[in-house]
Design a protein around this motif. Structure first.
Motif, PDB file in Angstrom:
ATOM      1  N   THR A   9       0.824  -1.427  -0.064  1.00 46.16           N
ATOM      2  CA  THR A   9      -0.230   0.153   0.098  1.00 46.16           C
ATOM      3  C   THR A   9       0.689   1.184   0.088  1.00 46.16           C
ATOM      4  O   THR A   9       0.525   2.097  -0.751  1.00 46.16           O
ATOM      5  N   LYS A  61      -0.921   2.471   9.629  1.00 48.15           N
ATOM      6  CA  LYS A  61      -2.251   2.069   9.882  1.00 48.15           C
ATOM      7  C   LYS A  61      -2.606   2.481  11.356  1.00 48.15           C
ATOM      8  O   LYS A  61      -2.886   1.891  11.954  1.00 48.15           O
ATOM      9  N   LYS A 118     -10.473   3.591   5.682  1.00 45.13           N
ATOM     10  CA  LYS A 118     -11.145   2.655   4.668  1.00 45.13           C
ATOM     11  C   LYS A 118     -10.593   3.059   3.038  1.00 45.13           C
ATOM     12  O   LYS A 118     -10.547   2.341   2.347  1.00 45.13           O
ATOM     13  N   LEU A 147      -7.943   1.165   1.604  1.00 44.51           N
ATOM     14  CA  LEU A 147      -8.649  -0.291   1.081  1.00 44.51           C
ATOM     15  C   LEU A 147      -9.287  -0.009  -0.383  1.00 44.51           C
ATOM     16  O   LEU A 147      -8.986  -0.663  -1.382  1.00 44.51           O
ATOM     17  N   THR A 148     -10.205   0.924  -0.351  1.00 42.06           N
ATOM     18  CA  THR A 148     -10.885   1.336  -1.456  1.00 42.06           C
ATOM     19  C   THR A 148     -10.040   1.425  -2.872  1.00 42.06           C
ATOM     20  O   THR A 148     -10.197   0.952  -3.949  1.00 42.06           O
ATOM     21  N   ASN A 156      -7.964  -1.461  -3.975  1.00 42.15           N
ATOM     22  CA  ASN A 156      -8.924  -2.399  -4.770  1.00 42.15           C
ATOM     23  C   ASN A 156      -9.402  -2.021  -6.169  1.00 42.15           C
ATOM     24  O   ASN A 156      -9.470  -2.975  -6.914  1.00 42.15           O
TER      25      ASN A 156
END
Ligand SMILES: Nc1ncnc2c1ncn2[C@@H]1O[C@H](COP(=O)(O)OP(=O)(O)OP(=O)(O)O)[C@@H](O)[C@H]1O
Ligand SMILES: [Mg+2]
Length: 264
Positions: free
Chosen positions: A17, A185, A218, A221-222, A225
């Motif tokens: 990431t 994180k 979040k 993550l989005t 993805n």
């Protein structure tokens, strides 16, 4: 060209990431960026390339003495200023030895990157979350080793191996190599962030811990993805702004040479 190896032998603290987002941030600031996938899982390759499977040549070919050059492996991405040297699972076959330091393949990435010294401003190498020859070779190829750390009371203990490998490269190959940790994180109002920072500073030195922290969110993550850096997917989000701050802190460290190298 500045080479930054993103590594932590623990799985999941956000290496891939961070690689994706820092690459987006640096390219967004107008720099020419190359991402090198040094993980047989091919995660970062799958983010930037639609067809990353069955590529004829990948980073794995640098390790088998086949004369494959960096230019043969590099693929363009849809992001301006950003290219990638993808990996495939053949890379796992390289990781069968534990005798890293004496293996001639430990300089495979360093040698391959020499060919592109004038073509890129920043090279980001994304490593797997395990102790392995390819990870060691990515430290050998680095100007700066960047370690994302998840907040936990075990954080420092889990970093012993990566620190040992860094010190080995510093002593044997590159006395100028630098080491930086950053908190990844980070949950809001999480007290362990402060205690983790303090233990990192105590173990490795205050100068070794970056000021910028990457929040948990979040949006990270989005973005991943849908295959986009957070700096493109959600420009004004906190995660994007913090990623740009991390990129800027990194640029300053690399330009100024004002980082203190970790004591061996
Ligand atoms: N800042 C963040 N906020 C929320 N989720 C995150 C954040 N960073 C990473 N993640 C999520 O954590 C998981 C692990 O992240 P990532 O794959 O980047 O870690 P890694 O260190 O590359 O893992 P591996 O060791 O398997 O290579 C992923 O599901 C990712 O979307
Ligand atoms: Mg990863």
């Amino acid at each position: 060209m500045q080479r930054v190896t993103i590594i932590n032998h623990k799985g999941g603290p956000g290496k891939t990431t961070t690689t994706v987002n820092l690459a987006g941030a640096l390219a967004g600031l107008g720099h020419r960026v190359l991402v090198v996938d040094v993980d047989g899982q091919g995660d970062v390759s799958s983010v930037f390339l639609d067809h990353h499977e069955n590529l004829p040549l990948t980073v794995a070919d640098f390790y088998n003495d086949s004369g494959v050059m960096l230019q043969d492996v590099i693929q363009p991405t849809t992001i301006e200023g950003l290219a990638i040297a993808p990996a495939d699972d053949r890379l796992n076959e390289v990781d069968t030895t534990h005798n890293f330091e004496n293996d001639p393949r430990s300089t495979a990435l360093l040698d391959a990157l020499e060919d592109a010294a004038d073509d890129y401003d920043y090279v980001l190498l994304d490593c797997a979350g395990k102790v392995h020859l390819t990870g060691y070779s990515a430290i050998v190829a680095a100007d700066l080793v960047l370690v994302p750390v998840e907040c936990s009371r075990f954080a420092v203990r889990n970093l012993a191996t990566v620190h040992r490998e860094f010190c080995s490269v510093q002593q044997l190959i590159n006395p100028d190599i630098a080491l930086q940790f950053f908190l990844s994180k980070v949950q809001p109002r999480d007290k362990t962030a402060e205690t983790t920072r303090k233990s990192l500073e105590k173990a490795f030195g205050v100068e070794q811990v970056m000021q910028t922290e990457i929040p948990f969110g979040k949006t990270f993550l989005t973005a991943i993805n849908i295959g986009k850096p957070i700096t493109i997917h959600s420009k004004r989000s906190k995660g994007s702004l913090q990623t740009i701050a991390l990129a800027q802190e990194l640029i300053e460290l690399l330009q100024g040479g004002n980082h203190v190298q970790a004591a061996a």
